[in-house]
Design a protein around this motif. Structure first.
Motif, PDB file in Angstrom:
ATOM      1  N   UNK A  94      21.672  55.574   5.696  1.00  0.00           N
ATOM      2  CA  UNK A  94      21.805  54.656   6.836  1.00  0.00           C
ATOM      3  C   UNK A  94      20.524  53.853   7.053  1.00  0.00           C
ATOM      4  N   UNK A  95      19.375  54.533   6.970  1.00  0.00           N
ATOM      5  CA  UNK A  95      18.093  53.871   7.214  1.00  0.00           C
ATOM      6  C   UNK A  95      17.441  53.339   5.931  1.00  0.00           C
ATOM      7  N   UNK A  96      18.157  53.469   4.820  1.00  0.00           N
ATOM      8  CA  UNK A  96      17.670  53.011   3.506  1.00  0.00           C
ATOM      9  C   UNK A  96      16.272  53.573   3.249  1.00  0.00           C
ATOM     10  N   UNK A  97      16.204  54.894   3.300  1.00  0.00           N
ATOM     11  CA  UNK A  97      14.948  55.629   3.129  1.00  0.00           C
ATOM     12  C   UNK A  97      15.125  56.602   1.961  1.00  0.00           C
ATOM     13  N   UNK A  98      14.750  56.205   0.754  1.00  0.00           N
ATOM     14  CA  UNK A  98      15.050  57.016  -0.428  1.00  0.00           C
ATOM     15  C   UNK A  98      14.273  58.336  -0.490  1.00  0.00           C
ATOM     16  N   UNK A  99      14.929  59.354  -0.993  1.00  0.00           N
ATOM     17  CA  UNK A  99      14.261  60.645  -1.208  1.00  0.00           C
ATOM     18  C   UNK A  99      13.231  60.551  -2.322  1.00  0.00           C
ATOM     19  N   UNK A 100      13.471  59.671  -3.281  1.00  0.00           N
ATOM     20  CA  UNK A 100      12.461  59.422  -4.319  1.00  0.00           C
ATOM     21  C   UNK A 100      11.531  58.373  -3.716  1.00  0.00           C
ATOM     22  N   UNK A 101      10.545  58.868  -2.979  1.00  0.00           N
ATOM     23  CA  UNK A 101       9.718  58.013  -2.132  1.00  0.00           C
ATOM     24  C   UNK A 101       8.956  56.900  -2.847  1.00  0.00           C
ATOM     25  N   UNK A 113      20.605  44.390  -3.252  1.00  0.00           N
ATOM     26  CA  UNK A 113      21.664  45.257  -3.772  1.00  0.00           C
ATOM     27  C   UNK A 113      21.137  46.218  -4.836  1.00  0.00           C
ATOM     28  N   UNK A 114      20.193  45.776  -5.634  1.00  0.00           N
ATOM     29  CA  UNK A 114      19.592  46.662  -6.636  1.00  0.00           C
ATOM     30  C   UNK A 114      18.813  47.774  -5.954  1.00  0.00           C
ATOM     31  N   UNK A 115      18.040  47.426  -4.920  1.00  0.00           N
ATOM     32  CA  UNK A 115      17.296  48.451  -4.190  1.00  0.00           C
ATOM     33  C   UNK A 115      18.261  49.428  -3.525  1.00  0.00           C
ATOM     34  N   UNK A 121      21.439  56.119  -5.626  1.00  0.00           N
ATOM     35  CA  UNK A 121      21.229  56.991  -6.794  1.00  0.00           C
ATOM     36  C   UNK A 121      20.233  58.093  -6.473  1.00  0.00           C
ATOM     37  N   UNK A 122      19.199  57.765  -5.749  1.00  0.00           N
ATOM     38  CA  UNK A 122      18.192  58.740  -5.343  1.00  0.00           C
ATOM     39  C   UNK A 122      18.827  59.863  -4.525  1.00  0.00           C
TER      40      UNK A 122
END
Length: 135
Positions: A94-101, A113-115, A121-122
């Motif tokens: 929701x917050x577009x905060x990837x686990x792969x920091x 869209x790529x991000x 995927x992350x």
């Protein structure tokens, strides 16, 4: 190469720690006290922006707090922490905060869209690895 469950947890802990460090450095660069200034701003502006937007801000702040908790739990190899890791996935999306920091460094450099695809995927990788590698 197969990672042990403890190694998998510690890897996610290091990535969470990197995100906390990135957030803190960015706050200090903006002359803010990490986390505290944001919480006070959310609470102070709740009357101006309304309860719904203030709730979203509090939810984002709670996500950051939970990332601190999972960083410690994962680094210690505490397996029940993975449940909080699972709970974070919808909020991170929701917050577009990837686990792969380290992906945060690419924000604004890649097409949106790529991000977004990289963030999804992350989170899929995190969910899969916590499910399969830490049972």
């Amino acid at each position: 190469m197969t990672l042990s469950s403890t190694t998998t947890l510690r890897l996610w802990g290091v990535l969470d720690l990197l995100q906390l460090a990135w957030y803190s450095v960015r706050s200090v660069q903006s002359q803010r006290t990490p986390y505290l200034t944001d919480l006070l701003a959310i609470l102070g502006q709740s009357e101006q922006v309304g309860g719904m937007l203030a709730s979203v801000g509090l939810l984002a702040w709670c996500l950051q707090l939970s990332i601190a908790i999972t960083a410690v739990g994962f680094l210690l190899g505490y397996r029940p922490t993975r449940l909080l890791g699972f709970a974070q996935i919808p909020l991170r999306l929701f917050f577009i905060s990837p686990s792969i920091s380290p992906l945060l460094l690419l924000a604004g450099q890649l097409p949106g869209l790529l991000f977004l695809a990289l963030v999804i995927s992350s989170e899929a990788l995190k969910g899969w690895s916590l499910w399969r590698r830490t049972l």
